[in-house]
Write a protein that holds these residues in place. Sequence first.
Motif, PDB file in Angstrom:
ATOM      1  N   PHE A  90     -44.416   4.937   8.036  1.00  0.00           N
ATOM      2  CA  PHE A  90     -46.085   4.937   8.579  1.00  0.00           C
ATOM      3  C   PHE A  90     -45.890   3.677   8.344  1.00  0.00           C
ATOM      4  CE2 PHE A  90     -45.436   7.878   5.448  1.00  0.00           C
ATOM      5  CZ  PHE A  90     -46.294   9.167   5.561  1.00  0.00           C
ATOM      6  N   SER A  91     -47.135   3.652   8.854  1.00  0.00           N
ATOM      7  CA  SER A  91     -47.417   2.198   9.794  1.00  0.00           C
ATOM      8  C   SER A  91     -46.292   1.433  10.667  1.00  0.00           C
ATOM      9  CB  SER A  91     -47.512   1.294   8.906  1.00  0.00           C
ATOM     10  OG  SER A  91     -48.702   1.388   7.664  1.00  0.00           O
ATOM     11  N   ARG A  92     -45.530   2.083  11.156  1.00  0.00           N
ATOM     12  CA  ARG A  92     -44.521   1.707  12.635  1.00  0.00           C
ATOM     13  C   ARG A  92     -42.535   1.038  11.541  1.00  0.00           C
ATOM     14  NH1 ARG A  92     -48.316  -1.124  17.653  1.00  0.00           N
ATOM     15  NH2 ARG A  92     -49.486   0.786  17.798  1.00  0.00           N
ATOM     16  N   GLY A  93     -42.988   1.568  10.929  1.00  0.00           N
ATOM     17  CA  GLY A  93     -41.442   1.368  10.174  1.00  0.00           C
ATOM     18  C   GLY A  93     -41.637   0.440   8.757  1.00  0.00           C
ATOM     19  N   GLY A  94     -43.421  -0.421   8.571  1.00  0.00           N
ATOM     20  CA  GLY A  94     -43.299  -0.841   7.457  1.00  0.00           C
ATOM     21  C   GLY A  94     -43.970  -0.612   6.180  1.00  0.00           C
ATOM     22  N   ARG A  95     -43.872   0.632   6.305  1.00  0.00           N
ATOM     23  CA  ARG A  95     -43.927   1.990   5.311  1.00  0.00           C
ATOM     24  C   ARG A  95     -42.353   3.053   4.704  1.00  0.00           C
ATOM     25  NH1 ARG A  95     -46.933  -2.023   4.385  1.00  0.00           N
ATOM     26  NH2 ARG A  95     -48.920  -1.497   3.415  1.00  0.00           N
ATOM     27  N   VAL A  96     -42.314   2.820   4.216  1.00  0.00           N
ATOM     28  CA  VAL A  96     -41.388   3.815   3.845  1.00  0.00           C
ATOM     29  C   VAL A  96     -41.354   4.594   3.198  1.00  0.00           C
ATOM     30  CG1 VAL A  96     -38.547   4.719   4.057  1.00  0.00           C
ATOM     31  CG2 VAL A  96     -39.318   2.807   5.668  1.00  0.00           C
ATOM     32  N   VAL A  97     -41.827   6.197   2.865  1.00  0.00           N
ATOM     33  CA  VAL A  97     -41.485   7.284   1.474  1.00  0.00           C
ATOM     34  C   VAL A  97     -40.597   7.910   1.759  1.00  0.00           C
ATOM     35  CG1 VAL A  97     -43.337   8.522   0.619  1.00  0.00           C
ATOM     36  CG2 VAL A  97     -44.135   6.350   1.839  1.00  0.00           C
ATOM     37  N   TYR A  98     -40.516   8.931   0.453  1.00  0.00           N
ATOM     38  CA  TYR A  98     -38.891   9.326   0.222  1.00  0.00           C
ATOM     39  C   TYR A  98     -39.207   9.900  -1.310  1.00  0.00           C
ATOM     40  CZ  TYR A  98     -35.072  11.284  -1.953  1.00  0.00           C
ATOM     41  OH  TYR A  98     -34.005  12.169  -2.207  1.00  0.00           O
ATOM     42  N   VAL A  99     -39.846  11.384  -1.068  1.00  0.00           N
ATOM     43  CA  VAL A  99     -39.808  12.533  -1.808  1.00  0.00           C
ATOM     44  C   VAL A  99     -38.557  13.451  -2.469  1.00  0.00           C
ATOM     45  CG1 VAL A  99     -42.013  13.997  -2.538  1.00  0.00           C
ATOM     46  CG2 VAL A  99     -42.599  12.306  -0.624  1.00  0.00           C
ATOM     47  N   GLN A 100     -38.965  13.507  -3.409  1.00  0.00           N
ATOM     48  CA  GLN A 100     -37.592  14.165  -3.862  1.00  0.00           C
ATOM     49  C   GLN A 100     -38.855  15.373  -4.363  1.00  0.00           C
ATOM     50  OE1 GLN A 100     -35.123  12.911  -7.431  1.00  0.00           O
ATOM     51  NE2 GLN A 100     -35.052  15.294  -8.056  1.00  0.00           N
ATOM     52  N   GLU A 101     -39.479  15.970  -4.557  1.00  0.00           N
ATOM     53  CA  GLU A 101     -40.199  17.470  -4.385  1.00  0.00           C
ATOM     54  C   GLU A 101     -41.752  17.444  -4.151  1.00  0.00           C
ATOM     55  OE1 GLU A 101     -40.048  18.716  -8.582  1.00  0.00           O
ATOM     56  OE2 GLU A 101     -37.911  17.958  -8.452  1.00  0.00           O
ATOM     57  N   LEU A 102     -41.926  18.851  -2.986  1.00  0.00           N
ATOM     58  CA  LEU A 102     -43.159  18.152  -2.406  1.00  0.00           C
ATOM     59  C   LEU A 102     -43.926  19.462  -2.839  1.00  0.00           C
ATOM     60  CD1 LEU A 102     -44.951  16.896  -0.171  1.00  0.00           C
ATOM     61  CD2 LEU A 102     -44.069  17.936   1.480  1.00  0.00           C
ATOM     62  N   SER A 103     -44.960  20.086  -3.283  1.00  0.00           N
ATOM     63  CA  SER A 103     -45.535  21.505  -3.099  1.00  0.00           C
ATOM     64  C   SER A 103     -46.075  21.727  -2.744  1.00  0.00           C
ATOM     65  CB  SER A 103     -46.792  20.294  -4.712  1.00  0.00           C
ATOM     66  OG  SER A 103     -47.692  19.971  -2.825  1.00  0.00           O
ATOM     67  N   ALA A 104     -46.021  23.089  -2.461  1.00  0.00           N
ATOM     68  CA  ALA A 104     -46.112  23.911  -1.586  1.00  0.00           C
ATOM     69  C   ALA A 104     -47.487  24.076  -0.392  1.00  0.00           C
ATOM     70  CB  ALA A 104     -46.584  25.483  -2.535  1.00  0.00           C
ATOM     71  N   ASP A 105     -48.879  23.563  -1.040  1.00  0.00           N
ATOM     72  CA  ASP A 105     -49.632  23.263  -0.657  1.00  0.00           C
ATOM     73  C   ASP A 105     -49.455  21.946   0.229  1.00  0.00           C
ATOM     74  OD1 ASP A 105     -49.503  21.739  -1.673  1.00  0.00           O
ATOM     75  OD2 ASP A 105     -52.261  21.591  -3.152  1.00  0.00           O
ATOM     76  N   ARG A 106     -48.271  21.127   0.288  1.00  0.00           N
ATOM     77  CA  ARG A 106     -47.968  19.812   0.406  1.00  0.00           C
ATOM     78  C   ARG A 106     -49.287  18.448   0.582  1.00  0.00           C
ATOM     79  NH1 ARG A 106     -44.059  20.007   4.505  1.00  0.00           N
ATOM     80  NH2 ARG A 106     -44.511  18.780   5.183  1.00  0.00           N
ATOM     81  N   GLN A 107     -49.755  19.068  -0.749  1.00  0.00           N
ATOM     82  CA  GLN A 107     -50.772  17.909  -1.302  1.00  0.00           C
ATOM     83  C   GLN A 107     -49.927  16.844  -2.375  1.00  0.00           C
ATOM     84  OE1 GLN A 107     -53.487  17.202   0.331  1.00  0.00           O
ATOM     85  NE2 GLN A 107     -53.059  18.875   1.783  1.00  0.00           N
ATOM     86  N   GLN A 108     -49.211  17.008  -2.874  1.00  0.00           N
ATOM     87  CA  GLN A 108     -48.496  16.606  -3.773  1.00  0.00           C
ATOM     88  C   GLN A 108     -47.572  16.158  -4.077  1.00  0.00           C
ATOM     89  OE1 GLN A 108     -50.672  15.412  -6.681  1.00  0.00           O
ATOM     90  NE2 GLN A 108     -52.408  16.074  -5.785  1.00  0.00           N
TER      91      GLN A 108
END
Length: 201
Positions: A90-108
């Motif tokens: 995000f923010s042109r590479g200024g933020r990097v997020v890693y998610v191990q598990e993502l809910s089915a509705d992609r909100q959590q």
Amino acid sequence: LLPAAVFLAVILAWTRLAGDKELLIMTGAGVSVTQQLLYVFKFAFTFAIFVFFVSNFVSPWAENRVDQLKLRARQESDIAGLSSGRFKEFSRGGRVVYVQELSADRQQMQKVFLQAHEAGRFGVLSSASARFHRDQATDSRYVLFENGHRYLGKPGQADYQITDYRAYAVLLDQGKIAADKRQPESIPSFELFGSDEPDHI
């Protein structure tokens, strides 16, 4: 376009009638100028009612729907490309997020961390859960982390700051401050009449 079309239709029709001397014939047959104008007014009044309904109800509703679709598209862009076990920038590479598990509705998000550059230092947040949040007043996007740890410092140095938190918000994109996101075009006319806002007036 409809009022202009009706205006042109009346002008063209009366020009043709006048050119063919039919207006004189109608007058000679007992149809007065007042009656002729009355026919035009009846014709125009029908379209005036339709235009009034469209302008005051249909058009604001359509504009509001467009605004809602734009907002929904921006909200969905928050999670576009985000998937379990992958990095997302995000923010042109200024933020990097890693998610191990993502809910089915992609909100959590579960077991997530974020790396960010902060004033020449690297910051890493690890959290048990997180979710996206958009500030309706400013249209800014955040990631809300819950129950995690924050590490801030420079690589190779031992003076890292470690903070435990219950809730922590990280800004992804700065929006524009706006007290009312609805444009005047998307607000019904009767609601505009009772408003004190300069733009609405």
